[in-house]
Motif scaffolding. Structure first.
Motif, mmCIF file in Angstrom:
data_model
loop_
_atom_site.group_PDB
_atom_site.id
_atom_site.type_symbol
_atom_site.label_atom_id
_atom_site.label_comp_id
_atom_site.label_asym_id
_atom_site.label_seq_id
_atom_site.Cartn_x
_atom_site.Cartn_y
_atom_site.Cartn_z
ATOM 1 N N HIS A 94 0.827 -1.024 0.168
ATOM 2 C CA HIS A 94 -0.021 0.146 0.039
ATOM 3 C C HIS A 94 0.616 1.249 0.142
ATOM 4 O O HIS A 94 0.428 2.717 -0.395
ATOM 5 N N ASP A 95 1.956 1.001 0.105
ATOM 6 C CA ASP A 95 2.520 2.131 0.205
ATOM 7 C C ASP A 95 3.367 2.377 -1.340
ATOM 8 O O ASP A 95 4.121 3.260 -0.886
ATOM 9 N N GLU A 96 3.068 1.857 -2.267
ATOM 10 C CA GLU A 96 4.363 1.913 -3.673
ATOM 11 C C GLU A 96 3.424 2.789 -3.919
ATOM 12 O O GLU A 96 2.421 3.267 -4.202
ATOM 13 N N SER A 97 3.542 3.184 -5.101
ATOM 14 C CA SER A 97 2.961 4.537 -5.979
ATOM 15 C C SER A 97 2.485 3.101 -6.972
ATOM 16 O O SER A 97 2.090 2.343 -7.314
ATOM 17 N N THR A 98 1.305 3.763 -7.585
ATOM 18 C CA THR A 98 0.258 3.329 -8.858
ATOM 19 C C THR A 98 0.775 2.139 -9.628
ATOM 20 O O THR A 98 0.462 0.711 -10.105
ATOM 21 N N GLN A 99 2.080 2.966 -9.960
ATOM 22 C CA GLN A 99 2.812 2.324 -10.982
ATOM 23 C C GLN A 99 3.322 1.188 -11.303
ATOM 24 O O GLN A 99 3.437 -0.170 -11.365
ATOM 25 N N VAL A 100 3.693 0.821 -9.468
ATOM 26 C CA VAL A 100 4.775 -0.248 -9.140
ATOM 27 C C VAL A 100 3.457 -0.768 -9.073
ATOM 28 O O VAL A 100 3.597 -2.456 -9.063
ATOM 29 N N GLN A 101 2.574 -0.725 -7.759
ATOM 30 C CA GLN A 101 1.413 -1.824 -7.343
ATOM 31 C C GLN A 101 0.569 -2.226 -9.028
ATOM 32 O O GLN A 101 0.470 -4.011 -9.341
ATOM 33 N N LEU A 102 0.656 -1.162 -9.754
ATOM 34 C CA LEU A 102 0.193 -2.154 -11.188
ATOM 35 C C LEU A 102 1.164 -3.091 -11.647
ATOM 36 O O LEU A 102 0.726 -4.584 -12.085
ATOM 37 N N GLN A 103 2.143 -2.895 -11.715
ATOM 38 C CA GLN A 103 3.341 -3.777 -11.848
ATOM 39 C C GLN A 103 3.366 -4.607 -11.406
ATOM 40 O O GLN A 103 3.393 -6.765 -11.478
ATOM 41 N N LEU A 104 3.163 -5.171 -9.729
ATOM 42 C CA LEU A 104 3.449 -6.073 -8.967
ATOM 43 C C LEU A 104 2.559 -7.024 -9.575
ATOM 44 O O LEU A 104 2.348 -8.292 -9.009
ATOM 45 N N LEU A 105 1.248 -6.318 -9.647
ATOM 46 C CA LEU A 105 0.205 -7.644 -9.499
ATOM 47 C C LEU A 105 0.532 -8.116 -11.422
ATOM 48 O O LEU A 105 0.328 -9.476 -10.625
ATOM 49 N N THR A 106 0.371 -7.547 -12.093
ATOM 50 C CA THR A 106 0.762 -8.346 -13.204
ATOM 51 C C THR A 106 1.219 -9.639 -13.317
ATOM 52 O O THR A 106 1.791 -10.235 -13.450
ATOM 53 N N ALA A 107 2.612 -9.161 -12.843
ATOM 54 C CA ALA A 107 4.029 -10.132 -12.521
ATOM 55 C C ALA A 107 3.472 -11.094 -11.707
ATOM 56 O O ALA A 107 4.049 -11.986 -11.885
ATOM 57 N N ILE A 108 2.968 -11.055 -10.993
ATOM 58 C CA ILE A 108 2.640 -11.799 -9.748
ATOM 59 C C ILE A 108 1.303 -12.869 -10.459
ATOM 60 O O ILE A 108 1.428 -13.612 -10.114
ATOM 61 N N VAL A 109 0.091 -12.392 -11.234
ATOM 62 C CA VAL A 109 -0.263 -13.116 -11.822
ATOM 63 C C VAL A 109 -0.061 -13.797 -13.522
ATOM 64 O O VAL A 109 -0.147 -15.175 -12.938
ATOM 65 N N LYS A 110 1.626 -13.047 -13.428
ATOM 66 C CA LYS A 110 2.348 -14.127 -14.757
ATOM 67 C C LYS A 110 2.794 -15.209 -14.058
ATOM 68 O O LYS A 110 3.224 -16.461 -14.136
ATOM 69 N N LEU A 111 3.432 -15.189 -12.969
ATOM 70 C CA LEU A 111 4.440 -15.719 -12.084
ATOM 71 C C LEU A 111 3.466 -17.899 -12.015
ATOM 72 O O LEU A 111 3.857 -18.271 -12.077
ATOM 73 N N PHE A 112 1.596 -16.590 -11.750
ATOM 74 C CA PHE A 112 1.509 -17.877 -10.832
ATOM 75 C C PHE A 112 1.129 -18.910 -12.277
ATOM 76 O O PHE A 112 0.937 -20.067 -12.049
ATOM 77 N N LEU A 113 0.512 -18.371 -13.343
ATOM 78 C CA LEU A 113 0.460 -18.643 -14.739
ATOM 79 C C LEU A 113 1.638 -19.443 -14.935
ATOM 80 O O LEU A 113 1.043 -20.502 -15.663
ATOM 81 N N LYS A 114 2.322 -19.432 -14.927
ATOM 82 C CA LYS A 114 4.022 -20.236 -15.240
ATOM 83 C C LYS A 114 4.306 -21.330 -13.685
ATOM 84 O O LYS A 114 4.577 -22.513 -14.422
#
Lengths: 949, 442
Positions: free
Chosen positions: A474-494
């Motif tokens: 929650h302390d991250e900027s939006t840019q980082v939050q969005l990226q983190l969300l996508t990255a973790i979803v990618k990770l999960f799919l892999k």
């Protein structure tokens, strides 16, 4: 005894003391006193109370004193207009002084006194001074016209000063010429349609001659004026270039830049294969390089310009990379500009050199510069594939320095390199991961997270890494939050097995605990995707990514073209068009580069379909305003056309014309009412007939009267198709144009309805045609006298001449039009009925007709059938006559009437026809014979139009 | 088109204010001053905007010379004009300072009136202007021929040679009007700016020279002057003359008053210098240094035990033995966090200090004779010294002056005035090379 004592502090009775001194008998004392007054004026004290006393000192033969008094007057006259009148007599007297210095001084000062009452007195002296024998007086007077124009434009026009000013362009003294050009250019800018600076080959020649003789500043005026000229062809363009080129070695950088502007513009017109083109390119490089040896201020301005030139024509400076290497003592703003240009010039040939430099820059002290240098390395990698490997290793070296901002910058660019060259440099990921902790800037964190997510399968501890970021989500900027969300979803799919918990955690953080709608929405989308169809999720999230482009922050081509026309001006420093920062109408005119001559581009207008033999829909084609397709249209400077000899519609023809106009309106109204419209040239009337009945702005007023009179028995006038939409508002920033063409008593008119569907007021309308088959051209400016407010429609009738330049169009009756207003320039094309061009004296002698008919080879004969026509031959004949189709003879054989008719076009082409009308048969047969057989098709269309309406 | 011109002192006092077009208010002065003082170092200061008013300024003689405009003029024109205005002010008032501008405000107003009309620049040539100017200049310091106490041009010591007294070139051009017996002097300066980058392997990576010939003329009447350059002077890459020691430049541009009819064959510039200072010729040379670079550096970096960094610099001056370099200063960037410095220098007149703000060592050598070699050992205390910190050392940059020396080898063979004015005129030719961008990578 120095002047600085005047600045000593004010004592109480200072004004009083000065008053006494001003009225002193001694000249020296007076002079000293006036100096003191001016010193006070400079520092901002109010010394207007001394006005009468200072004016009293005006009548003197001491030039120095006089100059001082005038200086005072210029400053205070505006606030004391009544008292300024006191000075008028002396001014008028001084304008006749035997000493030219005094004459010029008086006229110069009077122009600076912006008081209406004074300007009246100025006219006579100014007239004399414009014709003074001394060039110094003349050049001062020339500028004075511009001053006066600014105060009272009407007065200047009424007094005929503009003509005198135009004459001064041919003055023998180059200084006078330069000032006249400057004054005219300025006046012309406030009247875009005035055609004041009529640039033609003769005046251009005069200007080029004066160019060689006048002072450096005069040269700038003249070069800037030349840049507004559009040469007729490449040969003229080359000859002007040849005469301008010597200015490139001038010591004054302003002269050099103005010359560069002219050359860059006119080069557009030269064919690229011309030897001279290459020579010119070579000549442009050295002066640009020379500019870089000036002081930093000029260097900066020069670099901003070079940045534009390099984008437009990189070939000019491609061998000069080294001069853009930064120097140790360059100010930072110069360094940053140089870096930008270096990247633009980087190519395979020089990349090694550039990289070596950039690597050095990356270890410098200045943070901004270092960051930009690191980014530049990344951009080189993306731009020049061969260098990518070296760039990456350079970046890795830089990461080793552990300098925080260098590392972060490097990671951001490496992300881009990964995207450009997938599966090539992933070996470096390990190194990047080492630096995870030191990243504190959002952009770098986001880049790193993207890398981890993208290559999750190759990073053993990807889940740990991402989890570590998640802690402070929650302390991250939006840019980082969005990226983190996508990255973790990618990770999960892999790696679905190990990371289920992680993905649930991030989804709930994003959807439930976040206030950011973007983040929430993205979270929900992923959630649903994953829960409904994991395969589809994989396809969506791990989809192949589009390539990233090589060049970033390039200036958009249209803007670049405009900026190239403004090289050497403020616009080229701001990289914004002048309209963005200049108030009012001045300088708002958009400038375009001329089109290259000889290339096929100019005729490649979008194909307007016109199938043979049928009444086709001539849908108005809106030509995209961008791109070079339009060649010639872009060429337009939107100045009004040279006033042709065309007769203004209503003035001279008197009653006949009014009659014509009236009948047309009547007729138009009728036609518009009938739903059977739409055949032939007019497309379905988009604008309802109400607008048709509206009288044209010029000469229509009285026509209405005749409308009422309703002269039914009169022969019908020429057919006028209803207006159709030529330019929809969507494509023209809110301006909708619909229109039609009419021929009224020998005058061709384009009738336009301009509708403002935008929110802001539109002004400064102007129109221009592209070259066309019959040389149609506006015979006057587009008369939109009042600004067009939102939702207002204005009807304009534009008289046309046929004396414009000719170029065959496809289809023949296609007309490409450019309309300008204060917002932009718009292009569209429309088609006119060829009957517009049928002239009144088209009746051929019978004998001549017969001979001609025989003379024209049969191959040139075309036959058409006009169906569903229920007129008898006489009615048809009289109807056709209204459109200048003249029946010469009529023969009746076996219940079949044969009408022999002749038509003459404005360009002198004769068309002969034979119309067969069979009693009781609604189908007519039309045979058309003409030496220029292309027109037959269009003649047939006219018959159909006229007969059926 | 220029809307206003004003001159401000560095403290923001109004010295001169002239409104040419009456379209902007006088408050623009304070707006400008606020903007220019609020600028940070990395913002380009040249062009600034406030609402629809654009300011273009240069700083000369510690003063702001500003022009404002409302339209889209050429910034080149305005910058050139402001530079000329400053130069003319210097010519007319003798020197350029707040004091001289204040004292001569009436003169400057008069100049401005003739130079610009309604924002159109008319002329900046002293020849034309002198026909109009009525006001006489007031010199801040009465000129005395015997005032030789000043340091000479570019720091050269006056005693050592025939360098003209510097005060001679700082008197107003017009003050001689009454006292015609004054000095009819003419100064011709050949000034070159050298910028060099030497790679870490000692290779010359980049070198360019920007040179100019500047004439400062105090002759009242306009007589033609012929300046003879080296005969083997060649311009452009293709045009090589003769063999060996040709003087070569890439590009040349000339003042518009220069007549070049004898230039092609005899390398003679003909000019009727107007009073005051003007640049008659400018030239550039890129990449092709005709002489050896004047300095060579042999650095050694060493990590001493613990947190000490040893920098050993050997600096050699490759000038001919008769010449020497003056005011040599060498900046060596050091790792951030460097705490203290101890140094061993080879002679007492040198000095060195650590400048924590710039993270650099500044080593200064007042005089460096040609052919000599100096060395210095710097021991820098850097807490947490790592091998990566070594990368932060360098590049070394130098600045210096080389009096009586031109890197291109350009010489003035002769200076002739026609018609000759025997005994009346004194002619001075001075040469100097400056460099403030001489970078040696480590």
């Amino acid at each position: 005894m120095t002047d600085s004592k005047y600045f000593t502090t004010t004592k109480k009775g200072e004004i009083f003391e000065l008053k006494a001194e001003l009225n002193s008998d001694k000249k020296e004392k007076k002079k000293e006193a006036v100096k003191k007054v001016i010193a006070s004026m400079t520092v901002g004290k109010d010394v207007s109370a001394l006005f009468p006393d200072v004016v009293n000192c005006m009548q003197t033969d001491n030039l120095e004193l006089k100059k001082l008094v005038y200086l005072y007057l210029m400053n205070y006259a505006k606030s004391q207009p009544d008292m300024a009148i006191m000075a008028v007599n002396t001014f008028v007297k001084d304008c006749e002084d035997p000493n030219p210095l005094i004459r010029a001084l008086a006229v110069r000062t009077m122009g600076c006194i912006r008081v209406d009452k004074i300007t009246e007195y100025l006219c006579e002296p100014l007239r004399k001074c414009l014709k003074d024998e001394d060039p110094y007086v003349r050049k001062t007077a020339a500028v004075c016209v511009a001053k006066l124009h600014d105060i009272n434009a009407q007065l200047v026009e009424d007094q005929g000063f503009l003509d005198t000013l135009k004459d001064l362009i041919s003055d023998s003294n180059p200084m006078v010429v330069a000032n006249a050009v400057a004054a005219l250019s300025e006046i012309a800018e406030s009247h875009p349609n005035s055609n004041l600076l009529d640039l033609n080959p003769q005046t251009i020649n005069k200007l080029l001659t004066a160019l060689n003789e006048c002072t450096e500043w005069g040269q700038i005026f003249i070069l800037d004026c030349l840049a507004n000229y559009t040469p007729r062809d490449d040969r003229e363009s080359q000859s002007i270039c040849e005469r301008v080129t010597p200015r490139l070695s001038h010591a004054n950088s302003a002269v050099v830049l103005s010359a560069v502007k002219v050359l860059m513009k006119f080069m557009e017109m030269l064919p690229k294969d011309l030897d001279y083109y290459g020579t010119l390119l070579k000549k442009l490089a050295p002066p640009l390089v020379t500019l870089l040896s000036a002081e930093p201020e000029l260097q900066y301005v020069a670099l901003r310009n070079i940045n534009l030139i390099v984008q437009k024509r990189p070939e000019i400076l491609k061998h000069e990379m080294k001069v853009f290497f930064v120097k140790y003592n360059d100010p930072i703003y110069v360094k940053l500009e140089k870096l930008d240009i270096m990247i633009r010039l980087a190519s395979q040939a020089n990349i090694a050199q550039v990289l070596a430099e950039l690597k050095e820059y990356a270890t410098e002290v200045d943070v901004d510069f270092v960051r930009k240098a690191v980014r530049a390395i990344g951009r080189c990698a993306i731009k020049v594939e061969q260098s990518a490997e070296r760039c990456v290793s350079t970046l890795l070296d830089l990461i080793q320095t552990k300098v925080n901002y260098v590392v972060q910058e490097a990671i951001v660019v490496i992300k881009d390199i990964f995207r450009k060259y997938p599966n090539k440099y992933e070996s470096v990921i390990a190194t990047l991961c080492e630096n995870l902790d030191s990243l504190d800037e959002p952009e770098a964190r986001a880049a790193m997270i993207w890398i981890v997510g993208e290559y999750a399968e190759r990073i053993d501890n990807a889940d740990e890494l991402l989890e570590s970021f998640l802690e402070g989500f929650h302390d991250e900027s939006t840019q980082v939050q969005l990226q983190l969300l996508t990255a973790i979803v990618k990770l999960f799919l892999k790696k679905p097995t190990e990371t289920q918990e992680l993905v649930q955690q991030v989804l709930s953080l994003a959807t439930q605990d976040s206030d950011n709608p973007d983040l929430r929405d993205r979270g929900y989308i992923y959630w649903r995707l994953l829960s409904t169809d994991p395969v589809a999720a994989k396809e969506v999230v791990l989809a192949e990514k589009p390539l990233i482009s090589e060049e970033t922050d390039l200036i958009e081509p249209t803007l670049l073209e405009e900026l190239i026309c403004h090289i050497g001006t403020l616009a080229s420093v701001y990289h914004k068009p002048p309209s963005a920062f200049v108030e009012g109408s001045r300088g708002v005119q958009h400038k375009r580069l001329p089109a290259r001559a000889g290339s096929g581009e100019s005729t490649d207008s979008p194909d307007v379909s016109q199938s043979v033999g049928g009444a086709t829909e001539a849908a108005p084609t809106v030509i995209p305003s961008q791109g070079d397709l339009l060649g010639d249209l872009l060429n337009l400077d939107l100045a009004p056309p040279a006033a042709g000899p065309t007769v203004p519609p209503s003035m001279q023809l008197g009653a006949m014309d009014l009659l014509g106009g009236g009948l047309d309106s009547l007729l138009g109204g009728d036609i518009g009412g009938s739903p059977a419209m739409g055949a032939g040239l007019g497309s379905t009337p988009a604008v309802m007939p109400t607008s048709l009945g509206a009288p044209p702005v010029v000469g229509g007023g009285l026509g209405d009267l005749f409308d009422l009179g309703g002269s039914v028995g009169m022969p019908a006038g020429a057919y006028v198709p209803p207006k159709s939409v030529w330019l929809p508002a969507m494509k023209a920033k809110g301006l909708e144009i619909s229109g039609t063409f009419a021929r009224r008593s020998g005058v061709i008119q384009m009738e336009l309805s301009l509708t403002n569907k935008a929110m802001s007021v539109m002004t400064d309308f102007a129109i221009q045609f592209n070259r066309n088959s019959f040389g149609l051209a506006p015979a006057g400016p587009l008369q939109v006298l009042t600004p067009l407010s939102p939702n207002q429609t204005i009807e304009v009738s534009l008289p046309l001449s046929t004396s414009g330049p000719v170029m065959k169009m496809e289809p023949l009756n296609n007309l490409q039009v450019a309309v300008k207003n204060n917002i932009d320039v718009f292009y569209f094309s429309c088609q006119y009925p060829i009957s517009l061009l049928f002239v009144e004296d088209g009746k051929m002698e019978r004998q001549v007709f017969l001979a001609t008919w025989k003379d024209i080879p049969n191959d040139n004969e075309a036959q058409f059938v006009i169906k569903d026509c229920h007129l008898n031959s006489d009615a048809a004949s009289s109807k056709l006559q209204g459109s200048n189709i003249f029946t010469i003879a009529k023969r009746t054989v076996d219940n079949q009437d044969m009408l022999y008719q002749s038509i003459k076009l404005t360009n002198g082409i004769w068309v002969l026809t034979e119309l067969r009308v069979q009693g009781g048969n609604p189908s007519y047969t039309l045979s058309v014979k003409c030496r220029a057989s292309e027109v037959s098709q269009f003649v047939y269309q006219c018959y159909e139009l006229v007969l059926k309406n | 088109m220029i809307s206003q011109v004003f001159i401000l002192s560095s403290k923001g006092d109004y010295l001169i204010y002239k409104d040419f077009r009456g379209e902007a208010g006088k408050d623009s002065i304070s707006v400008f001053y606020e903007m220019v003082t609020a600028l940070s170092g990395d913002q380009p200061p040249v062009v600034m905007t406030h609402k629809d008013l654009h300011f273009i300024h240069v700083k000369q003689g510690g003063l702001y010379w500003v022009a404002s405009t409302k339209v889209n003029p050429s910034p080149f024109t305005i910058i050139e004009f402001l530079n000329r205005l400053a130069a003319l002010t210097k010519d007319y008032c003798g020197s350029l300072s707040e004091k001289s501008v204040r004292m001569n405000f009436a003169l400057i107003y008069e100049l401005l009136d003739e130079m610009v009309d309604y924002g159109y620049i008319q002329t900046t040539s002293t020849d034309i202007l002198k026909n109009f100017i009525q006001t006489e200049a007031v010199s801040s310091k009465p000129f005395s021929l015997f005032d030789l106490s000043n340091v000479g041009l570019f720091g050269a010591e006056t005693q050592q040679s025939k360098v003209a007294p510097s005060a001679a070139a700082t008197r107003p051009i017009m003050s001689g009007r009454g006292e015609q017996g004054g000095k009819n002097e003419i100064f011709v300066d050949v000034i070159e700016r050298l910028s060099v980058v030497i790679g870490s392997n000692g290779m010359l990576m980049k070198a360019d020279i920007e040179g100019e010939i500047r004439v400062k003329c105090y002759l009242p009447s306009c007589s033609e002057m012929r300046i003879g350059l080296n005969e083997e002077f060649s311009i452009g890459k293709s045009q090589l003359r003769g063999y060996g020691a040709a003087v070569h430049v890439d590009e040349c541009s000339f003042h518009q008053a220069v007549k070049l009819d004898e230039f092609d064959s005899f390398r003679i510039l003909k000019v009727c210098p107007s009073q005051g200072e003007q640049t008659v010729m400018q030239y550039q040379l890129c990449d092709n240094l005709p002489c050896a670079p004047p300095f060579r550096l042999f650095p050694t970096l060493e990590r001493d035990y613990g947190n000490r960094l040893l920098i050993y610099l050997k600096l050699r001056c490759d000038l001919p033995p008769k010449s020497s370099a003056l005011n040599v200063s060498i900046t060596v960037p050091v790792p951030k966090g460097s705490l203290s410095l101890s140094q061993e220098l080879s002679s007492p007149d040198q000095s060195a200090e650590l400048q924590p703000k710039n993270k650099a060592i500044l080593w200064e050598i007042p005089r460096f004779p040609g052919g000599a070699q100096l060395s210095a050992l710097f021991k820098v205390e850097v807490p947490g010294l790592s091998s990566a910190s070594l990368l932060e050392v360098g590049p070394v940059s130098m600045s210096f002056e080389l009096p009586k020396y031109t890197c291109t080898g350009l010489q003035i063979r002769f200076l002739r005035l026609t018609p000759t004015q025997p005994g009346l005129s004194q002619r001075w030719v001075r040469y100097v090379t400056h460099s403030d961008s001489y970078t040696i990578r480590i």
